[in-house]
Design an enzyme around this catalytic site. Sequence first.
Site, PDB file in Angstrom:
ATOM      1  N   PRO A   6       0.823  -1.210   0.000  1.00 35.00           N
ATOM      2  CG  PRO A   6      -0.660  -1.523   1.741  1.00 35.00           C
ATOM      3  CD  PRO A   6       0.638  -1.994   1.199  1.00 35.00           C
ATOM      4  CD  GLU A   7       4.416   2.354  -3.410  1.00 36.13           C
ATOM      5  OE1 GLU A   7       4.632   3.440  -3.970  1.00 36.13           O
ATOM      6  OE2 GLU A   7       4.987   1.306  -3.748  1.00 36.13           O
TER       7      GLU A   7
END
Length: 293
Positions: A2-3
């Site tokens: 997750p960015e």
Amino acid sequence: MPELPEVETVRRRLAPVLEGRSFVDVQINDARLTRPFDPVEVARELEGERVALVDRRGKYLIVRFESGRALLVHLRMTGSVLHGRRGQLPDDPHRRAVVRLDDESDVTYRDVRRFGTWLLLEPAEVDGYVDARVGREPLAADYRAKHLGEELEGRRAPIKAAILDQRTVAGVGNIYADEALWRAQIHPLRPASGLDSAEVKALHRGIRQALQGGLRRQGSTLRDYRLPDGGTGSAQHEFKVYGRGGEPCDRCGTPIDKIRVAGRGTWYCPSCQPYAARRSSSRPSRSRRHSSV
DNA sequence: AGGTGGACCCGAACGC
DNA sequence: TGCGTTCGGGTCCACC
């Protein structure tokens, strides 16, 4: 992993189901999640809080309560949040927490590698905590190349290491860093302070385009990332370099190379992201297009 | 003081 | 086939 695009996608999906709802019952069954605080105590503190807003800064998901307190959720690498009707979610050995809402639905948190964190902060602590760790939001309308340039000034670290630093710019992780540098045609090992203003501009644009592209596809699901309804993102199909070692560059056909930068796997095109500055003729930035292969 | 590398995790992929 | 080893990645922290 997750960015920014993944966390923002989660935020958008979660906001309508959480805002206005109260936490009726909270179970946290992994002490790592709230470390160094006791998970039972944190769970008790959360019970009765009503959600005012689901916010985001960089990779932090921020659940702001009407009390002014905030729960900072960081998914790290394998965290995900699921929402569903109570009792409808299948058993899951990696489920670390369950929040019962006042509308007969549950929000559950799963995390295979257990790197994720939940931090409950008092009203006066929130801004300070976040601002100490996270720089400007790259997708904000007023984010300019000038801001990026100021952060890179005087930094000897490789440009990729510099943009992975969350204080340089918020929310860029290993995947979108490589994608942004490919777009900007900048070698990941170039010293950050060595970029000229045209390159800073290209990188500013590359970062924004890479993140926007990810967001449009609702993030990238390589393995663990899920939307709150269990769905998957599809941005991985758009990657230009990440994980594509040996495949031809979309721009010039040269095989994508893999190296190690700042301890991270790093993919780039050795032809259109040369380490040495391209020799420019009298005109500023003429372009490659058909460089020799 | 800025930069780097190890620790923290655990499942998958890899090697013999 | 089976089992041990390696890998990876966000952030913190010790160490240069």
